[in-house]
Design a protein around this motif. Sequence first.
Motif, short mmCIF file in Angstrom:
data_model
loop_
_atom_site.label_atom_id
_atom_site.label_comp_id
_atom_site.label_asym_id
_atom_site.label_seq_id
_atom_site.Cartn_x
_atom_site.Cartn_y
_atom_site.Cartn_z
N PRO A 104 0.83 -1.21 0.00
CA PRO A 104 0.00 0.00 0.00
C PRO A 104 0.85 1.26 0.00
O PRO A 104 1.89 1.33 0.67
CB PRO A 104 -0.80 -0.14 1.30
CG PRO A 104 -0.86 -1.61 1.56
CD PRO A 104 0.46 -2.13 1.09
N GLY A 105 0.44 2.21 -0.81
CA GLY A 105 1.18 3.46 -0.90
C GLY A 105 2.35 3.42 -1.85
O GLY A 105 3.08 4.41 -1.97
N ASP A 132 -2.18 1.47 12.58
CA ASP A 132 -1.06 2.29 12.10
C ASP A 132 0.22 2.04 12.88
O ASP A 132 1.31 1.92 12.29
CB ASP A 132 -1.43 3.77 12.14
CG ASP A 132 -2.53 4.12 11.14
OD1 ASP A 132 -2.91 3.25 10.33
OD2 ASP A 132 -3.02 5.27 11.19
N ARG A 133 0.13 1.96 14.20
CA ARG A 133 1.35 1.77 15.00
C ARG A 133 2.00 0.42 14.71
O ARG A 133 3.23 0.33 14.59
CB ARG A 133 1.03 1.88 16.49
CG ARG A 133 2.28 1.69 17.38
CD ARG A 133 1.99 1.90 18.87
NE ARG A 133 3.22 1.81 19.65
CZ ARG A 133 3.67 0.68 20.20
NH1 ARG A 133 2.97 -0.45 20.06
NH2 ARG A 133 4.79 0.67 20.89
N GLU A 134 1.21 -0.63 14.57
CA GLU A 134 1.77 -1.95 14.29
C GLU A 134 2.48 -1.97 12.94
O GLU A 134 3.56 -2.54 12.81
CB GLU A 134 0.66 -3.00 14.31
CG GLU A 134 0.08 -3.23 15.70
CD GLU A 134 -1.14 -4.13 15.68
OE1 GLU A 134 -1.80 -4.23 16.72
OE2 GLU A 134 -1.45 -4.73 14.62
N LEU A 141 5.42 1.31 5.33
CA LEU A 141 5.37 2.74 5.04
C LEU A 141 3.95 3.28 4.90
O LEU A 141 3.78 4.46 4.61
CB LEU A 141 6.16 3.04 3.76
CG LEU A 141 7.65 2.67 3.80
CD1 LEU A 141 8.31 2.99 2.46
CD2 LEU A 141 8.36 3.39 4.93
N HIS A 142 2.96 2.43 5.12
CA HIS A 142 1.58 2.86 4.91
C HIS A 142 0.83 2.95 6.25
O HIS A 142 1.31 2.46 7.28
CB HIS A 142 0.85 1.87 4.00
CG HIS A 142 0.65 0.52 4.64
ND1 HIS A 142 1.57 -0.50 4.56
CD2 HIS A 142 -0.37 0.03 5.40
CE1 HIS A 142 1.14 -1.55 5.22
NE2 HIS A 142 -0.05 -1.26 5.75
N ASN A 143 -0.33 3.57 6.18
CA ASN A 143 -1.28 3.52 7.29
C ASN A 143 -2.60 2.99 6.75
O ASN A 143 -2.72 2.65 5.57
CB ASN A 143 -1.43 4.89 7.96
CG ASN A 143 -1.85 5.97 6.97
OD1 ASN A 143 -2.55 5.71 6.00
ND2 ASN A 143 -1.42 7.20 7.21
N ASP A 150 -5.83 2.68 -1.66
CA ASP A 150 -5.28 1.89 -2.75
C ASP A 150 -6.23 0.78 -3.20
O ASP A 150 -6.31 0.46 -4.40
CB ASP A 150 -3.93 1.29 -2.34
CG ASP A 150 -2.77 2.23 -2.62
OD1 ASP A 150 -3.02 3.36 -3.08
OD2 ASP A 150 -1.61 1.84 -2.36
N ILE A 151 -6.95 0.20 -2.27
CA ILE A 151 -7.96 -0.79 -2.64
C ILE A 151 -9.00 -0.14 -3.55
O ILE A 151 -9.41 -0.70 -4.57
CB ILE A 151 -8.60 -1.39 -1.38
CG1 ILE A 151 -7.58 -2.21 -0.61
CG2 ILE A 151 -9.82 -2.26 -1.75
CD1 ILE A 151 -8.04 -2.63 0.78
N ARG A 152 -9.42 1.07 -3.20
CA ARG A 152 -10.40 1.79 -4.02
C ARG A 152 -9.83 2.08 -5.40
O ARG A 152 -10.49 1.88 -6.42
CB ARG A 152 -10.79 3.10 -3.33
CG ARG A 152 -11.89 3.89 -4.07
CD ARG A 152 -11.91 5.34 -3.67
NE ARG A 152 -10.68 6.04 -4.07
CZ ARG A 152 -10.43 6.44 -5.32
NH1 ARG A 152 -11.31 6.22 -6.28
NH2 ARG A 152 -9.30 7.08 -5.59
N ARG A 153 -8.57 2.52 -5.46
CA ARG A 153 -7.94 2.86 -6.74
C ARG A 153 -7.85 1.64 -7.66
O ARG A 153 -8.08 1.74 -8.87
CB ARG A 153 -6.54 3.43 -6.51
CG ARG A 153 -6.53 4.81 -5.87
CD ARG A 153 -5.08 5.23 -5.55
NE ARG A 153 -4.25 5.23 -6.74
CZ ARG A 153 -3.08 4.60 -6.84
NH1 ARG A 153 -2.60 3.89 -5.82
NH2 ARG A 153 -2.38 4.66 -7.95
#
Length: 399
Positions: A104-105, A132-134, A141-143, A150-153
Amino acid sequence: METLGLYISVPFCRSKCTYCNFASGVFPSSYFEQYTARLEADLHTARAQAAAWGAVLPAAADTIYFGGGTPSILPAELVRRIFSAIRGELTVMPDAEITVECAPGQLEEATLAAFAAAGVNRISFGVQSFIDREAALTGRLHNRAIALEDIRRVRTAGISNISLDLIAGLPGQTAASWRESLAVLADTGVDHASIYMLEVDDDSRLGREIGIGGLRYHAVEIPSDDAIADFYIEGVAFLAGQGMMQYEISNFVRTGAQADHSSRHNLKYWQRAPYLGIGVDAHSMLRTGAGQALRFATTDELEPFLAAAGWNEPHWLTRREELEEAWFLGLRLNQGVSLTALCEEFGAENVGEYVGRLRELESEGLVVRSRDHVALTAQGRLLSNEVFGRFLEERAAAV
């Protein structure tokens, strides 16, 4: 007509996850073009190399899988070159499953468009955690917001077959945070998911930290083995409640969908169908005209690969080794192994050598046996490595 599964390894990453010990890493983008040229060359010579070993390389591919590493960081022009090389050497079946692993990202719009135009129809996102923390603690590098976007894209680009990976046992993970990740996964409505229990290799950064008792990579926050097992068990039950049934130790597919979204490429591995691996640390299994299996691989280091190291010498499997593989690869699948099919392929006498081990495993609640099938129980899937090891012990005792 026999078809082939094609695996393309792309070892480049923008960051190295702390638990990862794959043959991948952070390299300058200047390597990308040189690597693509090496892939093109190996695709071109693969048929001649297979023939030199007496192996049959099927002319058509019905699955293609880009793994890594992070294939999604390749620029669009190199994506087009790789697909041109593939289609120059193999007939890609009209209904082929073509998968790309993405972080992702790390999927530029031009690269996404190039993948879609090339026929990619399945995306596997290595999310690992929607907390996000995990994600941050392991070097991702993603949240959550980036992953969902990205799933939507990808769906907007016309690719609806999406798989999401989660890891049970990441540093900082709790029962509550695990349930939250599972709930977010379910809300995406994807038709395929993978759940892996964290396994820390000694050579990973996290593994080395465990060895010295360091704190940099948060090894002290890894849940206990019992907690990780509980997370996995809960994940299996949760996904079943969401209509996603387990078909392999780590893989789940939505039932009742218009199409079966099980990973056709990975099924080739578990069902011992032929596949060819191109790229760094890529593994292959082909068969001779007489049906004997041979396995071969490439180097796991980038520089020697770029220097045209080629494939390592193959290993021709004995019939005993093939039977051994039929057991432990087939048992990965929830449907298990057909005893009738094994006897037809290897002979009842050879299959019968495993009866004693099967009885022991059945008495311990690790396998369940019907008249024709042997399959892992839920406990057996949790302890699958132990079960597989027991089959190897039986083979060794019989030799």
